[in-house]
Design a protein around this motif. Structure first.
Motif, mmCIF file in Angstrom:
data_model
loop_
_atom_site.group_PDB
_atom_site.id
_atom_site.type_symbol
_atom_site.label_atom_id
_atom_site.label_comp_id
_atom_site.label_asym_id
_atom_site.label_seq_id
_atom_site.Cartn_x
_atom_site.Cartn_y
_atom_site.Cartn_z
ATOM 1 N N GLU A 97 0.820 -1.289 -0.164
ATOM 2 C CA GLU A 97 0.146 0.074 -0.147
ATOM 3 C C GLU A 97 0.937 1.182 -0.070
ATOM 4 O O GLU A 97 0.632 2.146 -0.699
ATOM 5 C CB GLU A 97 -0.953 0.224 1.261
ATOM 6 N N LEU A 98 1.865 1.055 0.681
ATOM 7 C CA LEU A 98 2.881 2.534 0.748
ATOM 8 C C LEU A 98 3.383 2.577 -0.678
ATOM 9 O O LEU A 98 3.765 3.876 -1.112
ATOM 10 C CB LEU A 98 4.081 2.211 1.870
ATOM 11 N N MET A 99 4.016 1.487 -1.220
ATOM 12 C CA MET A 99 4.540 1.603 -2.470
ATOM 13 C C MET A 99 3.858 2.305 -3.420
ATOM 14 O O MET A 99 4.118 2.968 -4.441
ATOM 15 C CB MET A 99 4.736 0.290 -3.155
ATOM 16 N N ARG A 100 2.514 2.161 -3.386
ATOM 17 C CA ARG A 100 1.646 2.596 -4.364
ATOM 18 C C ARG A 100 0.634 3.598 -3.870
ATOM 19 O O ARG A 100 -0.218 4.154 -4.498
ATOM 20 C CB ARG A 100 0.404 1.420 -4.798
ATOM 21 N N THR A 101 1.127 4.727 -3.055
ATOM 22 C CA THR A 101 0.757 5.805 -2.467
ATOM 23 C C THR A 101 1.438 6.889 -2.729
ATOM 24 O O THR A 101 2.807 6.788 -2.602
ATOM 25 C CB THR A 101 0.876 5.722 -0.904
ATOM 26 N N SER A 102 1.066 7.823 -3.222
ATOM 27 C CA SER A 102 1.836 9.078 -3.997
ATOM 28 C C SER A 102 2.446 9.737 -2.774
ATOM 29 O O SER A 102 1.754 9.968 -1.664
ATOM 30 C CB SER A 102 0.988 9.943 -4.911
ATOM 31 N N VAL A 103 3.738 10.191 -3.038
ATOM 32 C CA VAL A 103 4.498 11.027 -2.092
ATOM 33 C C VAL A 103 5.014 12.289 -2.545
ATOM 34 O O VAL A 103 5.399 13.090 -2.008
ATOM 35 C CB VAL A 103 5.821 10.327 -1.480
ATOM 36 N N LEU A 104 4.091 12.733 -3.806
ATOM 37 C CA LEU A 104 4.438 13.926 -4.344
ATOM 38 C C LEU A 104 3.915 15.164 -3.475
ATOM 39 O O LEU A 104 2.760 14.893 -2.856
ATOM 40 C CB LEU A 104 4.032 14.119 -5.723
ATOM 41 N N GLU A 105 4.762 16.210 -3.357
ATOM 42 C CA GLU A 105 3.968 17.465 -2.696
ATOM 43 C C GLU A 105 2.989 18.081 -3.844
ATOM 44 O O GLU A 105 2.799 17.694 -4.812
ATOM 45 C CB GLU A 105 5.085 18.458 -2.610
ATOM 46 N N PRO A 106 2.125 18.544 -3.072
ATOM 47 C CA PRO A 106 0.973 19.537 -3.820
ATOM 48 C C PRO A 106 1.600 20.104 -4.975
ATOM 49 O O PRO A 106 2.285 21.085 -4.776
ATOM 50 C CB PRO A 106 0.273 20.228 -2.893
ATOM 51 N N GLY A 107 0.902 19.900 -6.102
ATOM 52 C CA GLY A 107 1.335 20.887 -7.341
ATOM 53 C C GLY A 107 2.402 20.347 -8.106
ATOM 54 O O GLY A 107 2.605 20.691 -9.208
ATOM 55 N N VAL A 108 2.931 19.156 -7.671
ATOM 56 C CA VAL A 108 4.392 18.605 -8.361
ATOM 57 C C VAL A 108 3.521 17.665 -9.213
ATOM 58 O O VAL A 108 2.891 16.770 -8.859
ATOM 59 C CB VAL A 108 5.343 17.854 -7.316
ATOM 60 N N CYS A 109 3.937 17.601 -10.660
ATOM 61 C CA CYS A 109 3.025 16.592 -11.647
ATOM 62 C C CYS A 109 4.210 15.678 -12.080
ATOM 63 O O CYS A 109 5.408 16.247 -12.666
ATOM 64 C CB CYS A 109 2.467 17.509 -12.491
ATOM 65 N N VAL A 110 3.828 14.457 -12.495
ATOM 66 C CA VAL A 110 4.639 13.677 -13.337
ATOM 67 C C VAL A 110 4.662 14.134 -14.877
ATOM 68 O O VAL A 110 3.637 14.682 -15.386
ATOM 69 C CB VAL A 110 4.101 12.328 -13.152
ATOM 70 N N LYS A 111 5.721 14.024 -15.446
ATOM 71 C CA LYS A 111 5.692 14.276 -16.874
ATOM 72 C C LYS A 111 6.266 13.429 -17.498
ATOM 73 O O LYS A 111 7.386 12.787 -17.368
ATOM 74 C CB LYS A 111 6.330 15.789 -17.024
ATOM 75 N N ILE A 112 5.733 12.599 -18.618
ATOM 76 C CA ILE A 112 6.125 11.722 -19.397
ATOM 77 C C ILE A 112 6.247 12.017 -20.712
ATOM 78 O O ILE A 112 5.152 12.534 -21.407
ATOM 79 C CB ILE A 112 5.280 10.326 -19.291
ATOM 80 N N GLY A 113 7.467 12.106 -21.400
ATOM 81 C CA GLY A 113 7.682 12.685 -22.598
ATOM 82 C C GLY A 113 7.334 14.171 -22.619
ATOM 83 O O GLY A 113 7.858 14.724 -21.971
ATOM 84 N N GLU A 114 6.478 14.599 -23.378
ATOM 85 C CA GLU A 114 6.000 16.098 -23.551
ATOM 86 C C GLU A 114 4.754 16.366 -22.635
ATOM 87 O O GLU A 114 4.440 17.468 -22.670
ATOM 88 C CB GLU A 114 6.194 16.496 -25.024
ATOM 89 N N HIS A 115 4.269 15.497 -22.218
ATOM 90 C CA HIS A 115 3.002 15.593 -21.531
ATOM 91 C C HIS A 115 3.138 15.642 -19.973
ATOM 92 O O HIS A 115 3.721 14.608 -19.257
ATOM 93 C CB HIS A 115 1.953 14.159 -21.890
ATOM 94 N N THR A 116 2.706 16.837 -19.165
ATOM 95 C CA THR A 116 2.582 16.775 -17.844
ATOM 96 C C THR A 116 1.202 16.275 -17.616
ATOM 97 O O THR A 116 0.259 16.702 -18.100
ATOM 98 C CB THR A 116 2.572 18.390 -17.578
ATOM 99 N N LEU A 117 1.272 15.434 -16.633
ATOM 100 C CA LEU A 117 0.163 14.569 -16.057
ATOM 101 C C LEU A 117 -0.386 14.721 -14.796
ATOM 102 O O LEU A 117 0.045 14.052 -13.866
ATOM 103 C CB LEU A 117 0.364 13.088 -16.503
ATOM 104 N N PRO A 118 -1.359 15.645 -14.494
ATOM 105 C CA PRO A 118 -1.569 15.873 -13.132
ATOM 106 C C PRO A 118 -2.405 14.817 -12.427
ATOM 107 O O PRO A 118 -2.493 14.829 -11.300
ATOM 108 C CB PRO A 118 -2.320 17.265 -13.263
#
Length: 397
Positions: A300-321
Motif C-alpha cells: 500500500e505504501l509503494m502505491r501511495t503517492s508521496v509527491l508534494e501538492p502541485g508537483v506533476c509527473v511528466k512523461i515525454g512532452e506531457h505533464t500529467l496531473p
C-alpha cells in the motif's frame, strides 16, 4: 494460485473477460504487426491470479533470412521496468528497518549533504544556493530529489564506471531544483541501487536474484544472458528512415558475461511470464504461491503517492496531473487527459524499448506488454493506451 503455463494461451476460465473482447485485443495488435508498425508483440492479461490471455505475434528478427516467431518465452529488454524491482528491493530493506522515508539521503551518502542547487536569476545568470531542506529518501524514490533529467548527464560520463562512480560524479554537480519541488526522470534509481549495495554488502544483481528473482521463479530475468538462451532473445528494431522496420544486430545489446555497469535504472532482460509473477506478487499484497515477500501495508505504501501538492509527473512532452508517484511506480489518481484507459488506483511503469505493465487492484487485474523497438513512442505512441482500452472493453464483470 497456479503458476502460468507458457505453452498455454489462456486459463480455462476467462475470469469475467469476454472471449470476443480478448479476440479484439489480439486483432488490434496483430494488425499493427501486419501493417509493419510493430515487429512483434507479446501480451499477457491476468485476473484473480489466473492468466486469461497470453498472445505472441510477429518475428524475433524481422530482417532474418529464416524467420523465428516470438513466443511467450521470448526474452525482451525491459529497460526501465527494472525500476519497480528496485522499489520492491528497497522496501524489503525498509521493512527490516534499514531506512525510513523521511531519512535524509545524506545519511547513506554523506557527500550529498553538501550539494548546492543551481538557480536561475532574473537577469538570466545562475547562482548556487543551499538546499532549503535536506533531500529525503521518499524524494529519491519518487524522482523529486533534485537531480537533472537522465539525458542531461550524457556529457559527464555518468555510467562510465560502477555505481560508486555515479555517486562520485553526482557529488560534484549541483542539483537542478530544490528537493521535493519538481518531478524529473533522472538517475534516482541508480542511486537506490548504490544504497542497496551499501546497506546489504552485496552486489545489486546478487541481491535482486536472491531476494526476488529466484524465490519468485523468475527464471529468465537478469542482467546476463547465457549462451543457452540467446536463441530466445528478441532483436531490437528501428525505422530505417523510409518507414520500414529493420533489426539491430544483437551484439552490444545484451551481455554473455556480467556487464561493467549494473545499476537500478535500465538494462535487464525478462519475459512476460516472469514479469507477471512479480506483478502478481504486488497485486496479492506481497505474497505469491504461498511465500510472503512484503507486507500488505508495505505494498500500500509503494502505491501511495508521496509527491508534494502541485508537483506533476511528466512523461515525454506531457505533464500529467492525474498521476501520482510512490516507491518507483506511478499511480493513476484520476482519469485525466492523456491517461488513456487505465483505471484509478492502477500503478504502472514502462520501458525505453516499448515494454509496459500495470497492476489494477480494484479489478484484480495484471497486464504485461512487451515490444522491443527504438523510438516506438514516435511510431506508435498509443500502444499501451490501445492495450488498456481493449482490456477494459473486454472486462464484463
Amino acid at each position: 494460485m497456479s503458476a502460468p503455463d507458457p505453452d498455454a494461451n489462456t486459463s480455462d476460465s476467462l475470469q469475467g473477460f469476454s472471449k470476443e473482447g480478448l479476440a479484439q485485443l489480439t486483432t488490434q495488435f496483430h494488425k499493427l504487426v501486419d501493417d509493419g508498425k510493430l515487429a512483434n508483440i507479446v501480451i499477457l492479461v491476468a485476473r484473480h491470479g489466473q492468466v486469461v490471455h497470453r498472445d505472441a505475434y510477429g518475428l524475433q528478427n524481422i530482417s532474418a533470412a529464416v524467420p523465428v516467431p516470438v513466443k511467450p518465452t521470448t526474452i525482451y529488454r525491459i529497460a526501465s521496468m527494472l525500476k519497480p524491482f528496485i522499489g520492491a528491493a528497497m522496501m524489503l530493506l525498509w521493512e527490516e528497518g534499514l531506512w525510513k522515508l523521511d531519512d535524509p539521503v545524506s545519511k547513506f551518502i554523506p557527500s550529498f549533504a553538501a550539494l548546492k542547487v543551481k538557480v536561475e536569476k532574473e537577469d538570466g545568470t545562475f547562482e548556487l544556493v543551499d538546499q532549503e531542506s535536506p533531500m529525503l529518501m521518499k524524494q529519491l524514490m519518487s524522482h523529486t530529489a533534485g537531480f537533472r533529467g537522465r539525458t542531461e548527464y550524457d556529457g559527464v560520463g555518468l555510467r562510465d564506471g560502477d555505481l560508486q562512480h555515479i555517486i562520485d560524479v553526482l557529488s560534484t554537480l549541483p542539483l537542478a531544483f530544490q528537493p521535493g519541488k519538481k518531478w524529473v526522470y533522472g538517475p534516482s534509481v541508480d542511486i537506490q541501487g548504490y544504497i542497496i549495495e551499501k546497506l546489504t554488502g552485496h552486489p545489486l544483481d546478487d541481491f535482486l536474484s536472491s531476494r526476488l528473482f529466484t524465490p519468485l521463479g523468475m527464471v529468465d530475468t537478469g542482467f546476463v544472458l547465457p549462451d543457452s538462451k540467446v536463441e530466445r532473445l528478441v532483436n531490437t528494431h528501428q525505422d530505417d528512415g523510409t518507414g520500414k522496420l529493420v533489426s539491430i544486430p544483437l551484439e552490444g545489446t545484451y551481455n554473455r558475461t556480467r556487464p561493467k555497469f549494473i545499476g537500478g535504472g535500465k538494462a535487464i532482460l525478462s519475459t512476460v511470464d516472469d514479469y507477471f509473477r512479480f506483478s502478481q506478487m504486488l497485486l496479492n499484497g506481497g505474497e505469491f504461491e504461498g511465500k510472503r515477500y512484503l507486507k500488505p501495508s508495505t505494498i500500500e505504501l509503494m502505491r501511495t503517492s508521496v509527491l508534494e501538492p502541485g508537483v506533476c509527473v511528466k512523461i515525454g512532452e506531457h505533464t500529467l496531473p492525474g498521476l501520482g508517484f510512490g516507491m518507483d511506480v506511478s499511480i493513476v489518481q484520476s482519469q485525466a487527459e492523456k491517461m488513456g484507459f487505465q483505471k484509478v488506483g492502477s500503478y504502472f511503469w514502462m520501458g525505453l524499448y516499448g515494454t509496459w505493465f500495470w497492476v489494477d487492484p480494484a479489478n484484480d487485474v495484471v497486464v504485461v506488454g512487451f515490444v522491443n523497438e527504438l523510438d516506438w513512442w514516435k511510431r506508435l505512441p498509443g500502444a499501451k493506451e490501445i492495450c488498456a482500452r481493449e482490456v477494459y472493453k473486454a472486462l464484463k464483470v
